[in-house]
Design a protein around this motif. Structure first.
Motif, mmCIF file in Angstrom:
data_model
loop_
_atom_site.group_PDB
_atom_site.id
_atom_site.type_symbol
_atom_site.label_atom_id
_atom_site.label_comp_id
_atom_site.label_asym_id
_atom_site.label_seq_id
_atom_site.Cartn_x
_atom_site.Cartn_y
_atom_site.Cartn_z
ATOM 1 N N PHE A 239 0.825 -1.208 0.000
ATOM 2 C CA PHE A 239 0.000 0.000 0.000
ATOM 3 C C PHE A 239 0.861 1.262 0.000
ATOM 4 O O PHE A 239 0.541 2.253 -0.676
ATOM 5 C CB PHE A 239 -0.949 0.001 1.201
ATOM 6 C CG PHE A 239 -2.060 -1.000 1.080
ATOM 7 C CD1 PHE A 239 -2.786 -1.120 -0.095
ATOM 8 C CD2 PHE A 239 -2.386 -1.821 2.146
ATOM 9 C CE1 PHE A 239 -3.816 -2.036 -0.220
ATOM 10 C CE2 PHE A 239 -3.419 -2.749 2.037
ATOM 11 C CZ PHE A 239 -4.134 -2.851 0.850
ATOM 12 N N SER A 240 1.956 1.259 0.755
ATOM 13 C CA SER A 240 2.854 2.417 0.763
ATOM 14 C C SER A 240 3.473 2.635 -0.607
ATOM 15 O O SER A 240 3.637 3.780 -1.058
ATOM 16 C CB SER A 240 3.947 2.220 1.811
ATOM 17 O OG SER A 240 3.400 2.153 3.111
ATOM 18 N N SER A 241 3.822 1.553 -1.272
ATOM 19 C CA SER A 241 4.392 1.670 -2.614
ATOM 20 C C SER A 241 3.376 2.206 -3.613
ATOM 21 O O SER A 241 3.717 2.996 -4.495
ATOM 22 C CB SER A 241 4.912 0.304 -3.073
ATOM 23 O OG SER A 241 5.868 -0.202 -2.164
ATOM 24 N N VAL A 242 2.113 1.779 -3.471
ATOM 25 C CA VAL A 242 1.071 2.274 -4.368
ATOM 26 C C VAL A 242 0.848 3.773 -4.170
ATOM 27 O O VAL A 242 0.709 4.542 -5.133
ATOM 28 C CB VAL A 242 -0.234 1.492 -4.139
ATOM 29 C CG1 VAL A 242 -1.395 2.144 -4.867
ATOM 30 C CG2 VAL A 242 -0.064 0.052 -4.602
ATOM 31 N N VAL A 243 0.815 4.224 -2.912
ATOM 32 C CA VAL A 243 0.632 5.654 -2.633
ATOM 33 C C VAL A 243 1.781 6.460 -3.218
ATOM 34 O O VAL A 243 1.571 7.497 -3.878
ATOM 35 C CB VAL A 243 0.513 5.882 -1.110
ATOM 36 C CG1 VAL A 243 0.546 7.374 -0.789
ATOM 37 C CG2 VAL A 243 -0.757 5.256 -0.579
ATOM 38 N N PHE A 244 3.012 5.990 -2.995
ATOM 39 C CA PHE A 244 4.159 6.713 -3.537
ATOM 40 C C PHE A 244 4.172 6.648 -5.063
ATOM 41 O O PHE A 244 4.572 7.615 -5.726
ATOM 42 C CB PHE A 244 5.459 6.135 -2.978
ATOM 43 C CG PHE A 244 6.683 6.865 -3.455
ATOM 44 C CD1 PHE A 244 7.042 8.079 -2.888
ATOM 45 C CD2 PHE A 244 7.464 6.343 -4.479
ATOM 46 C CE1 PHE A 244 8.167 8.762 -3.339
ATOM 47 C CE2 PHE A 244 8.579 7.018 -4.931
ATOM 48 C CZ PHE A 244 8.933 8.232 -4.359
ATOM 49 N N GLY A 245 3.756 5.526 -5.631
ATOM 50 C CA GLY A 245 3.704 5.419 -7.086
ATOM 51 C C GLY A 245 2.710 6.398 -7.696
ATOM 52 O O GLY A 245 2.987 6.994 -8.752
#
Length: 355
Positions: A239-245
């Protein structure tokens, strides 16, 4: 010890029977052990910084630490250059307009330094050697909180703040009047606040934590460090990677548009090349980071492939930050100081010529 007791017993027997036996010639004194040079045992004593750790296993952390040290050194140079220009601008009127954004440049350098220090938190090598001795009662759950702090700071605040500050400096470079320094801080907080809040939400209170696989919401896994101790190994949640992406995709569009506007207005070939280099460094770093975050879920943190992926991501991001500092902080200030010195030299030459 046995040798010393035997030697003492021999002395006692000799002293009790010296009246019955004729005196024997005293043997030549043997050299004491203290007369020989003492060679340190490099295999059992920790006399080096990381001597007790297998180099093959700690290579990822050592490479990360070396890069962090280089980035911090560059940040220190940038910080010194900004402060020196600030002091010089009080005496030279030619630098007053240029140095109006010195706080924004200082903000860029500060964010880079804090990001580099924050990356140390995810290294089990450093945590075990230099953090846990001061906090010996930390359990796995408490250690996992350190990884959560790292993820929120890195992907939620520090990297977005660096990118927004970078974009602000690029946009300001083509404006005739510099905006207020307060406007830079307001823009940074307005853009980064939603990303930070989303990271806090997904890292600390994921709504479907019990129903989803751990790699989607967990920021750490239990594993063994280089010393064989159980510890929390930091990871990057899905989820953190999706937000940053999502943030990176929106930022890439805005950054490329700003770079194209600058290149349309700039005639100087050197400045155009710098903008090309800056755009390439930022875009490649963002692309590699998103790719590495996506691939990191395929392996456990204890596997070598995971170490290669995370190291590659870190090196590209650190490289883009170094390029940003050089192009937007060090190089412009160096040129401004050179131009100010040239302007100071001209009146002196004119006075000499008139005489």
């Amino acid at each position: 010890m046995r040798k010393l007791l035997s030697h003492h017993h021999h002395n006692v027997l000799s002293s009790s029977s010296f009246l019955l036996l004729p005196p024997s010639p005293s043997p030549s004194p043997s050299p004491s052990p203290s007369q020989f040079p003492i060679v340190p045992d490099y295999t059992t004593h920790e006399i080096f910084f990381f001597s007790s750790i297998p180099i093959a296993k700690s290579g990822f952390d050592l490479a990360t630490l070396a890069t962090i040290a280089a980035l911090l050194l560059l940040s220190l140079i940038s910080f010194s250059v900004v402060i020196y220009t600030r002091v010089r601008s009080r005496r030279l009127r030619h630098l007053e307009n240029f140095n109006s954004l010195w706080t924004v440049r200082l903000l860029l350098v500060t964010i880079t330094s804090i990001w580099a220090v924050n990356e140390i938190l995810r290294l089990p090598l450093v945590r075990r050697k230099y953090l846990y001795p001061f906090l010996p009662t930390l359990n796995l759950h408490q250690q996992s909180n350190i990884c959560k702090i790292h993820v929120v700071l890195s992907l939620g605040f520090l990297e977005p703040s660096f990118l927004v500050t970078l974009l602000f400096l690029v946009n300001v470079s083509i404006k005739k009047s510099n905006p207020s320094r307060m406007w830079a801080l307001v823009s940074l907080l307005a853009v980064c606040a939603p990303v930070t809040l989303l990271q806090l939400f997904f890292v600390y209170s994921s709504p479907l934590e019990g129903r989803l696989p751990r790699f989607m919401h967990g920021s750490s896994v239990a594993g063994s460090d280089y010393f064989g101790n159980r510890t929390a190994l930091c990871t990057y949640p899905f989820f953190s990677s999706v937000v940053f992406g999502g943030f990176a995709a929106a930022y890439a569009v805005a950054f490329l548009c700003s770079c194209w506007r600058v290149m349309d207005l700039v005639i100087n070939k050197g400045i155009r090349n710098r903008i090309y280099l800056l755009a390439a460094a930022v875009m490649v770093a963002l692309s590699v980071q998103i790719a590495c975050l996506s691939l990191s879920w395929l392996w456990m943190p204890e596997e070598a492939a995971y170490g290669y992926v995370v190291l590659a991501m870190f090196l590209f991001v650190a490289g883009s930050m170094a390029v940003g500092e050089v192009i937007l902080v060090i190089k412009p200030i160096a040129e401004a100081l050179s131009a100010a010195a040239e302007l100071q030299r001209r009146p002196a030459e004119e006075r000499t010529t008139s005489l």
